[in-house]
Design a protein around this motif. Structure first.
Motif, short mmCIF file in Angstrom:
data_model
loop_
_atom_site.label_atom_id
_atom_site.label_comp_id
_atom_site.label_asym_id
_atom_site.label_seq_id
_atom_site.Cartn_x
_atom_site.Cartn_y
_atom_site.Cartn_z
N LYS A 115 0.85 -1.16 0.02
CA LYS A 115 0.09 -0.11 -0.17
C LYS A 115 0.78 1.27 -0.04
CE LYS A 115 -4.15 -1.77 2.23
NZ LYS A 115 -5.29 -1.66 2.90
N THR A 116 2.22 1.16 0.68
CA THR A 116 2.92 2.52 0.78
C THR A 116 3.49 2.56 -0.63
OG1 THR A 116 3.49 1.93 2.94
CG2 THR A 116 4.86 3.52 1.78
N SER A 117 3.92 1.52 -1.36
CA SER A 117 4.46 1.63 -2.62
C SER A 117 3.34 2.19 -3.69
CB SER A 117 4.73 0.07 -3.03
OG SER A 117 6.03 0.06 -2.39
N LEU A 118 2.05 1.65 -3.66
CA LEU A 118 0.87 1.96 -4.45
C LEU A 118 0.90 3.62 -4.01
CD1 LEU A 118 -1.55 -0.77 -4.19
CD2 LEU A 118 -0.39 0.23 -6.57
N GLY A 119 0.85 3.99 -3.13
CA GLY A 119 0.75 5.29 -2.75
C GLY A 119 1.55 6.36 -3.38
N ILE A 120 3.06 5.83 -3.19
CA ILE A 120 3.98 6.43 -3.71
C ILE A 120 3.89 6.55 -5.60
CG2 ILE A 120 6.62 6.52 -4.24
CD1 ILE A 120 6.80 5.15 -1.47
N ASN A 121 3.67 5.38 -6.11
CA ASN A 121 3.23 5.13 -7.38
C ASN A 121 2.16 6.30 -7.86
OD1 ASN A 121 1.80 3.50 -9.73
ND2 ASN A 121 3.86 3.34 -9.94
N ILE A 122 1.23 6.10 -7.08
CA ILE A 122 -0.12 7.02 -7.74
C ILE A 122 0.15 8.48 -7.34
CG2 ILE A 122 -2.53 7.53 -6.96
CD1 ILE A 122 -2.91 4.52 -6.23
N SER A 123 0.97 8.79 -6.39
CA SER A 123 1.32 10.06 -6.37
C SER A 123 2.45 10.65 -7.45
CB SER A 123 2.00 10.78 -5.08
OG SER A 123 3.22 9.84 -5.07
N TYR A 124 3.03 9.76 -7.97
CA TYR A 124 3.77 10.00 -9.16
C TYR A 124 2.89 10.30 -10.59
CZ TYR A 124 7.08 9.52 -12.91
OH TYR A 124 7.57 9.75 -14.32
N ILE A 125 1.98 9.42 -10.45
CA ILE A 125 0.99 9.34 -11.77
C ILE A 125 0.19 10.80 -11.79
CG2 ILE A 125 -0.95 8.14 -12.79
CD1 ILE A 125 0.28 5.29 -11.87
N VAL A 126 0.05 11.19 -10.51
CA VAL A 126 -1.03 12.21 -10.31
C VAL A 126 -0.05 13.33 -10.88
CG1 VAL A 126 -1.97 13.83 -8.80
CG2 VAL A 126 -2.72 11.40 -8.85
N ILE A 127 1.30 13.40 -10.50
CA ILE A 127 2.19 14.54 -10.90
C ILE A 127 2.17 14.43 -12.39
CG2 ILE A 127 4.63 15.27 -10.71
CD1 ILE A 127 4.62 14.48 -7.77
N LEU A 128 2.36 13.25 -12.99
CA LEU A 128 2.30 13.14 -14.42
C LEU A 128 1.22 13.80 -15.09
CD1 LEU A 128 4.09 9.82 -15.16
CD2 LEU A 128 5.08 12.05 -15.57
N LEU A 129 0.07 13.51 -14.43
CA LEU A 129 -1.13 14.11 -15.09
C LEU A 129 -1.15 15.68 -15.12
CD1 LEU A 129 -3.74 11.78 -13.69
CD2 LEU A 129 -2.91 11.72 -15.95
N PHE A 130 -0.43 16.23 -13.98
CA PHE A 130 -0.39 17.92 -13.87
C PHE A 130 0.48 18.21 -14.95
CE2 PHE A 130 -1.99 17.49 -9.49
CZ PHE A 130 -3.34 18.30 -9.54
N GLN A 131 1.64 17.50 -15.06
CA GLN A 131 2.66 17.69 -16.30
C GLN A 131 2.23 17.44 -17.47
OE1 GLN A 131 6.37 15.75 -15.65
NE2 GLN A 131 7.17 16.62 -17.60
N LEU A 132 1.20 16.74 -17.85
CA LEU A 132 0.70 16.54 -19.04
C LEU A 132 -0.26 17.64 -19.28
CD1 LEU A 132 0.02 14.88 -21.57
CD2 LEU A 132 -1.81 13.77 -20.17
N GLY A 133 -0.89 18.27 -18.32
CA GLY A 133 -1.92 19.44 -18.74
C GLY A 133 -1.02 20.56 -18.79
N TYR A 134 0.12 20.86 -17.97
CA TYR A 134 1.01 21.75 -18.29
C TYR A 134 1.64 21.66 -19.80
CZ TYR A 134 5.00 24.89 -17.95
OH TYR A 134 5.93 25.96 -18.05
N VAL A 135 1.90 20.72 -20.21
CA VAL A 135 2.35 20.40 -21.62
C VAL A 135 1.49 20.71 -22.78
CG1 VAL A 135 3.51 18.85 -23.39
CG2 VAL A 135 4.44 18.89 -20.95
#
Length: 144
Positions: A115-135
């Motif tokens: 669950k900790t690893s999934l939380g880290i992974n999901i937070s990275y995916i959310v950051i990527l979604l923000f970056q995709l929006g920025y791009v």
């Protein structure tokens, strides 16, 4: 004598299992480093424009900025694959617990790591979604 050796092997196996890094989200950690690098180059590029750096430096920063804005998005494929692997591992552990192949204590210990690893992974995916929006919003900045 045989019982002592067997017990020591069980203890050694458990220690080895506890030291397992199977649940460490290495791909997400690499992605976080890429995002931090992207942010630093992007800020350097913006400050370079404001401070009036020479044209050659701005061109290099512009190319580095464009590449780094897109590359972590491509790295997101690995984040999605890592999410899938962690999710499958979580499902396998639940299945093992239900079938009685894993005791409750080991399950709780391992599920916490997953669950900790999934939380880290999901937070990275959310950051990527923000970056995709920025791009998408600033495509002219990426389109060198």
């Amino acid at each position: 004598m045989n019982e002592i050796v067997t017990r020591q092997m069980e203890i050694a196996g458990k220690e080895q299992h506890m030291r397992s890094n199977k649940f460490t989200p290495y791909l997400s950690f690499i992605g976080f480093v890429l995002v931090i690098l992207t942010l630093s180059v992007n800020v350097s590029f913006k400050l370079g424009i404001e401070k009036g750096l020479d044209e050659g430096s701005l061109m290099l920063l512009s190319v580095a900025n464009a590449v780094l804005l897109v590359y972590p998005l491509a790295w997101g494929i690995f984040a999605i694959l890592e999410f899938y692997m962690l999710w499958k591992e979580k499902q396998k552990m639940k299945s093992k617990l239900e079938r009685g192949k894993m005791n409750k204590e080991d399950f709780l210990d391992q599920i916490k790591k997953v669950k900790t690893s999934l939380g880290i992974n999901i937070s990275y995916i959310v950051i990527l979604l923000f970056q995709l929006g920025y791009v998408i919003i600033n495509w002219d900045e990426v389109n060198v």
